[in-house]
Design an enzyme around this catalytic site. Sequence first.
Site, PDB file in Angstrom:
ATOM      1  CB  THR A 146      40.562  51.570  36.563  1.00  0.00           C
ATOM      2  OG1 THR A 146      40.216  51.592  35.060  1.00  0.00           O
ATOM      3  CG2 THR A 146      40.927  53.037  36.826  1.00  0.00           C
ATOM      4  N   GLY A 147      43.510  51.713  37.866  1.00  0.00           N
ATOM      5  CA  GLY A 147      44.135  51.916  39.245  1.00  0.00           C
ATOM      6  C   GLY A 147      45.649  52.005  39.148  1.00  0.00           C
ATOM      7  CG  ASP A 180      39.281  49.065  46.069  1.00  0.00           C
ATOM      8  OD1 ASP A 180      40.340  49.738  45.980  1.00  0.00           O
ATOM      9  OD2 ASP A 180      38.384  49.337  45.248  1.00  0.00           O
ATOM     10  CD  GLU A 210      37.404  49.079  38.012  1.00  0.00           C
ATOM     11  OE1 GLU A 210      38.692  49.376  37.949  1.00  0.00           O
ATOM     12  OE2 GLU A 210      36.829  48.950  38.867  1.00  0.00           O
ATOM     13  CG  ASP A 234      40.405  45.991  37.379  1.00  0.00           C
ATOM     14  OD1 ASP A 234      41.114  46.851  37.693  1.00  0.00           O
ATOM     15  OD2 ASP A 234      39.097  46.351  36.882  1.00  0.00           O
ATOM     16  CE  LYS A 241      45.278  47.587  47.328  1.00  0.00           C
ATOM     17  NZ  LYS A 241      44.787  47.323  45.793  1.00  0.00           N
ATOM     18  N   GLY A 273      37.252  51.465  44.452  1.00  0.00           N
ATOM     19  CA  GLY A 273      38.191  52.653  44.911  1.00  0.00           C
ATOM     20  C   GLY A 273      38.718  53.798  44.138  1.00  0.00           C
TER      21      GLY A 273
HETATM   22  C1  5RP Z   1      39.162  51.133  40.427  1.00  0.00           C
HETATM   23  C2  5RP Z   1      39.378  49.927  41.179  1.00  0.00           C
HETATM   24  C3  5RP Z   1      40.818  49.412  41.443  1.00  0.00           C
HETATM   25  O1  5RP Z   1      41.285  48.254  40.860  1.00  0.00           O
HETATM   26  C4  5RP Z   1      41.204  49.372  42.846  1.00  0.00           C
HETATM   27  O2  5RP Z   1      40.844  50.706  43.479  1.00  0.00           O
HETATM   28  C5  5RP Z   1      42.509  49.055  43.401  1.00  0.00           C
HETATM   29  O3  5RP Z   1      43.422  50.028  42.862  1.00  0.00           O
HETATM   30  P1  5RP Z   1      44.914  49.967  43.150  1.00  0.00           P
HETATM   31  O4  5RP Z   1      45.435  49.093  42.242  1.00  0.00           O
HETATM   32  O5  5RP Z   1      45.242  51.524  42.893  1.00  0.00           O
HETATM   33  O6  5RP Z   1      45.109  49.703  44.704  1.00  0.00           O
HETATM   34  O7  5RP Z   1      38.670  49.148  41.444  1.00  0.00           O
HETATM   35  O8  5RP Z   1      37.889  51.496  40.341  1.00  0.00           O
END
Ligand code: 5RP
Length: 262
Positions: A33-34, A92, A111, A89, A129, A104
């Site tokens: 997700t994200g 953050d 997840e 995945d 990151k 995040g």
């Molecule tokens: C969602 C997450 C995401 O993987 C994390 O927040 C990174 O998101 P993005 O790719 O938008 O920076 O843990 O719960």
Amino acid sequence: MTADLSPADSAKFAAAKRACDFVEDGMTLGLGTGSTAAWLLKCLGELVTRDGLRIRGVPTSQRTAELARESGIEVITLEEARWLDLTIDGADEFDGGLNLIKGGGGALLREKIVAAASDRMIVIADISKQVAHLGAFPLPVEVVPFGWQATRRIIVESVVALNLPGDNVTLRMDGDAPYVTDEGNHILDLHLSRIGNLRQLARVLNQVPGVVESGLFLDICDLVVVGHQDGRVELRDIRADMTDTGRVGKGGRDNLFSDLDD
Ligand code: 5RP
């Protein structure tokens, strides 16, 4: 379209595209997700619809389920899959030991369950990151709504006992109301600056009544695919102690950007 992508999106795209190289025909995948995972879904969708790649995916959020279906990826439940070949995945934060902060985007519980039910977890991330020590990003902790204030108080006491700052543990909001996860829980964000002992903190948090799961992912990630805005990609594999560098092409058949133009 290429020119329209922000530097951050170019890096996320590069990581997502490279991660597709690890996906094989017939695999059952955990779908993260994200915003970085959203690029992955676009790239995978392209492989499914253009090249006939046969994959099935277990999404880690309702948002991801919708995006996966829109991209042409078959969506199944974890119960149907039973076990996954690979989860890809975002994160953050990740450190040199491939420990992660996740959540995040509010999907940390699904997840973690999905990643734990996979042979392998690959994280896709832009270089921003990467950190020397986890903790600058507020650590998300999923808590049940019942008595969350009491849970918060015990969390504060627990982190202070570990010599971590307890003065900034905030309830995540969605407008005027507490944020509600796909599992119907709330999230507390722990602003800790720098976490010294990751394992100790994870253990302590998981013992607090009301805590469902923390966003510390320790010993789960096998490989990080790090994207740079110029298309360079690095692979960090802790077990093989390997750093591999390459570049994601933006031309010819590899050019997803043009497909996203409309
Ligand atoms: C969602 C997450 C995401 O993987 C994390 O927040 C990174 O998101 P993005 O790719 O938008 O920076 O843990 O719960």
